[in-house]
Design a protein around this motif. Structure first.
Motif, PDB file in Angstrom:
ATOM      1  N   LEU A  84       0.825  -1.209   0.000  1.00 37.46           N
ATOM      2  CA  LEU A  84       0.000   0.000   0.000  1.00 37.46           C
ATOM      3  C   LEU A  84       0.860   1.261   0.000  1.00 37.46           C
ATOM      4  N   GLU A  85       1.701   1.382  -1.034  1.00 42.63           N
ATOM      5  CA  GLU A  85       2.530   2.574  -1.162  1.00 42.63           C
ATOM      6  C   GLU A  85       2.392   3.244  -2.524  1.00 42.63           C
ATOM      7  N   TYR A  86       1.771   2.577  -3.502  1.00 43.38           N
ATOM      8  CA  TYR A  86       1.642   3.147  -4.839  1.00 43.38           C
ATOM      9  C   TYR A  86       0.218   3.667  -5.019  1.00 43.38           C
ATOM     10  N   GLU A  87       0.104   4.923  -5.382  1.00 39.66           N
ATOM     11  CA  GLU A  87      -1.188   5.607  -5.376  1.00 39.66           C
ATOM     12  C   GLU A  87      -2.304   4.877  -6.121  1.00 39.66           C
ATOM     13  N   SER A 125       2.688   4.655   8.973  1.00 38.70           N
ATOM     14  CA  SER A 125       1.945   4.641   7.709  1.00 38.70           C
ATOM     15  C   SER A 125       2.051   5.995   7.011  1.00 38.70           C
ATOM     16  N   GLY A 126       1.647   6.022   5.757  1.00 39.59           N
ATOM     17  CA  GLY A 126       1.561   7.286   5.057  1.00 39.59           C
ATOM     18  C   GLY A 126       2.523   7.468   3.910  1.00 39.59           C
ATOM     19  N   LYS A 127       3.372   6.484   3.629  1.00 36.74           N
ATOM     20  CA  LYS A 127       4.259   6.594   2.468  1.00 36.74           C
ATOM     21  C   LYS A 127       3.437   6.465   1.201  1.00 36.74           C
ATOM     22  N   LEU A 128       3.691   7.344   0.233  1.00 32.07           N
ATOM     23  CA  LEU A 128       2.921   7.285  -1.006  1.00 32.07           C
ATOM     24  C   LEU A 128       3.789   7.648  -2.197  1.00 32.07           C
ATOM     25  N   VAL A 129       3.754   6.780  -3.198  1.00 35.27           N
ATOM     26  CA  VAL A 129       4.399   7.020  -4.488  1.00 35.27           C
ATOM     27  C   VAL A 129       3.298   7.359  -5.474  1.00 35.27           C
ATOM     28  N   ASP A 183       1.168   8.229  -8.980  1.00 30.54           N
ATOM     29  CA  ASP A 183       0.922   7.521 -10.237  1.00 30.54           C
ATOM     30  C   ASP A 183       2.051   7.777 -11.232  1.00 30.54           C
ATOM     31  N   GLY A 184       2.673   6.696 -11.717  1.00 31.66           N
ATOM     32  CA  GLY A 184       3.731   6.802 -12.712  1.00 31.66           C
ATOM     33  C   GLY A 184       5.090   7.159 -12.169  1.00 31.66           C
ATOM     34  N   GLN A 185       5.221   7.249 -10.844  1.00 34.94           N
ATOM     35  CA  GLN A 185       6.510   7.619 -10.245  1.00 34.94           C
ATOM     36  C   GLN A 185       7.103   6.446  -9.463  1.00 34.94           C
ATOM     37  N   GLU A 186       8.314   6.653  -8.948  1.00 36.36           N
ATOM     38  CA  GLU A 186       9.015   5.599  -8.221  1.00 36.36           C
ATOM     39  C   GLU A 186       9.406   6.008  -6.811  1.00 36.36           C
ATOM     40  N   ASP A 187       9.486   7.297  -6.549  1.00 42.49           N
ATOM     41  CA  ASP A 187       9.966   7.777  -5.257  1.00 42.49           C
ATOM     42  C   ASP A 187       8.799   8.202  -4.366  1.00 42.49           C
ATOM     43  N   VAL A 188       8.988   7.995  -3.069  1.00 41.91           N
ATOM     44  CA  VAL A 188       7.977   8.384  -2.091  1.00 41.91           C
ATOM     45  C   VAL A 188       7.891   9.901  -2.004  1.00 41.91           C
ATOM     46  N   ASP A 189       6.670  10.418  -2.022  1.00 40.94           N
ATOM     47  CA  ASP A 189       6.464  11.860  -1.840  1.00 40.94           C
ATOM     48  C   ASP A 189       6.780  12.197  -0.379  1.00 40.94           C
ATOM     49  N   PRO A 190       7.687  13.131  -0.111  1.00 40.83           N
ATOM     50  CA  PRO A 190       8.038  13.462   1.283  1.00 40.83           C
ATOM     51  C   PRO A 190       6.926  14.174   2.043  1.00 40.83           C
TER      52      PRO A 190
END
Length: 588
Positions: free
Chosen positions: A254-257, A287-291, A293-300
């Motif tokens: 549950l990390e990819y949007e 919890s709360g890490k999210l990458v 759509d179409g990206q690879e890095d976690v949004d800070p």
């Protein structure tokens, strides 16, 4: 006098005196003393039931609901006698079947019962105790991942043997540079290079046994198997090690949007279809890490995860399927094993999230194994500080503590119940050991604190051997407010997102509960639901008023009451002709 006369006869008989024992008449069901005993018995049982937590709800049942309750009792008893009571044989002792047996063994048979059809259809109110990453069955989540472009899987070692499958650590991620073929041997090949990412689609297609074999492997990594959940002789710590290991791979799922959004829509749909109107989810902390759509890095930006959640709640509520789904709130949850510095840091993050999403965040809790984590007494400095910060910032973040999830009596976990009440917790998660404490029971009732009971979780995590040994009926009998939740259904064997299995286990196990008792538990979940921020005074006031008034809580209970009446009418229309006739024939 009677006892003396009996001894008198015995003495005469043993002394050899020539007195004949004269027996007069036969037992008479209409003997005045027998009738007096039965009347006194009925009075005693009636008096006992006035102390039950569901007594007021039962007194307010409509004639239709009373009739439905009677019909369901007949259905339950019939199935107890003629479906569940199956004797084992010398050749196959596992044929033994009975009402209330361990859930993993009973589960395959439940769906064949009429009682299950009724429970499935029942309006269940609110789900108050569930942990986000363990709510949706992983088979459904992996299906979402397989059909999401760019999803990858990696393993800490080749999973080419059973031991390797058990010991490997797997993670999921997203990549923009995937090709149609994997760049590495498959994860179940002995030539697989550890920690190499390969497309999930390829891993599933090429796995031994195909996609079905792949799903079985993921299930092994993310659930407690039935054969392990019944090993009570191994103790609580052992099953908790197995249980907590499941959260590793599930977190990375549950990390990819795009996956997260589909996860929420599927979850909300499953909950709504199970008759659940409102959900309060334990989440936050790590919890709360999210990458995106179409990206690879976690949004800070820590807010993006919660922005997605709010958007998906609103989106689902706007659908036809979600028209009776009132929404979701989050109880921020930190691990009780964190040291002071780590916990304080997370608490600061929680305070900021509450300021940014005031309607989403409803409270605060501490999670993970209570027996091995820091007790609430040790956490007092952080908890006092956190409460002071909420007051200074004019934020409402009440406590909803896990407490008493233990077999202990007087150990630190059991004693968490004292601290939870002193910290003015609004609800208690599990409260398994509460029934051992008469004064705490009294205080729980006086403070209007509800216990979030999780029957199947308590069984699988080895607090009781089966539902028949659960303290729920003791809690209800003592007048403790209770509601049923499912805790971690994706891991613990329910394998559905809803409450139906836990509701079924309760009504099927306990004669005193019945449909009316189950209805009271469901209504309780709404009376103690935290729909909106309230002061302590407003919170208690709304609980006491229930459906009376125009508050959000009152309106929601009123809506549930209407759905309950419709449900009871459906039972009467659907089953009265068969089971009321059955009841009459059994009486004649």
């Amino acid at each position: 006098m009677r006892l003396f006369s009996i001894f008198g006869v015995a003495i005469l008989s043993l002394s050899g005196l020539s007195t004949a024992l004269t027996v007069q008449g036969d037992p008479d069901v209409n003997d005045p003393l027998v009738l007096e005993h039965l009347r006194d018995r009925e009075k005693l049982i009636t008096l006992e039931k006035t102390h039950r937590q569901d007594h007021i709800f039962r007194q307010s049942l409509s004639p239709t609901a009373q009739r439905a309750d009677t019909i369901v009792r007949q259905i339950r008893q019939y199935e107890t006698d003629y479906y569940w009571r199956v004797a084992g044989t010398p050749d196959d002792e596992y044929k033994e079947r009975f009402a209330g047996e361990v859930f993993p063994l009973a589960r395959p048979y439940i769906a064949n019962t009429t009682l299950w059809k009724i429970v499935k259809r029942m309006p269940k109110g609110a789900l108050l105790h569930a942990h986000l990453s363990a709510m949706l069955p992983y088979e459904k989540l992996v299906e979402i991942i397989i059909h999401t472009e760019g999803m990858m899987i990696a393993s800490s070692q080749p999973v080419d043997t059973n031991d390797a499958k058990m010991n490997a650590t797997i993670t999921f991620s997203h990549s923009n540079s995937t090709t149609s073929e994997p760049q590495s041997p498959d994860i179940d090949s002995p030539d697989y290079v550890p920690d190499t990412k390969i497309p999930v689609t390829a891993a599933a297609a090429n796995f031994q046994g195909g996609e079905e074999g792949f799903l079985e492997f993921i299930k092994l990594k993310t659930t407690v198997p039935p054969e392990e959940s019944i090993r009570h002789e191994l103790g609580v710590d052992e099953i908790w090690r197995r249980f907590q290991a499941c959260f590793g791979p599930t977190g990375s799922m549950l990390e990819y949007e795009p996956v997260v959004r589909k996860f929420y829509q599927t979850l909300f749909s499953d909950l709504a279809n199970d008759g659940i109107n409102w959900v309060e989810i334990r989440s936050g902390g790590s919890s709360g890490k999210l990458v995106h759509d179409g990206q690879e890095d976690v949004d800070p930006n820590l807010d993006v995860w919660w922005t997605v959640l709010v958007e998906e709640i609103d989106k689902f509520k706007a659908t036809e399927e979600g028209k009776n789904f009132w929404g979701v709130r989050i109880i921020w949850s930190d691990s009780r094993g964190k040291n002071r510095a780590s916990l304080t840091k997370s608490m600061k993050i929680a305070l900021q999230r509450k300021q940014n999403f005031p309607e989403l965040f409803s409270g605060y809790d501490l999670v993970a194994q209570e027996d091995l984590g820091r007790p609430l007494s040790d956490l007092a400095p952080e908890l006092v500080w956190f409460r002071e910060q909420t007051e200074a910032l004019n934020l409402t973040i009440p406590y909803f503590f896990h407490a008493g999830e233990t077999l202990g009596d007087g150990n630190s976990t059991d004693d968490n119940l004292f601290d939870a009440l002193l910290f003015n917790t609004r609800r208690i998660g599990h409260g398994f050991s509460l029934y051992k404490h008469p004064n705490l029971i009294k205080q729980t009732i006086e403070q209007n604190v509800l216990v979030e009971v999780c029957p199947i979780s308590n069984e699988v995590l080895r607090l009781d051997t089966d539902i028949l040994h659960h303290p729920l009926p003791a809690m209800i009998a003592h007048g403790i407010p209770t509601a049923i939740s499912n805790d971690d259904p994706a891991i613990l064997g329910q394998d559905v997102a809803g409450l139906s299995y836990d509701f079924f286990e309760a009504i099927q196990a306990f004669d005193n509960l019945g449909l009316a008792g189950l209805g009271a538990l469901a209504q309780n979940s709404l009376r103690w639901a935290n729909f909106e921020d309230q002061s302590d005074k407003e919170w208690i006031q709304d609980i006491d008023r229930g459906e009376e008034g125009t508050s959000t809580k009152a309106k929601n209970i009123q809506a549930w009451n209407s759905a309950w009446e419709d449900f009871c009418k459906w039972i009467v229309d659907e089953y009265a002709s068969n089971y009321e006739v059955l009841a009459e024939s059994s009486e004649n």
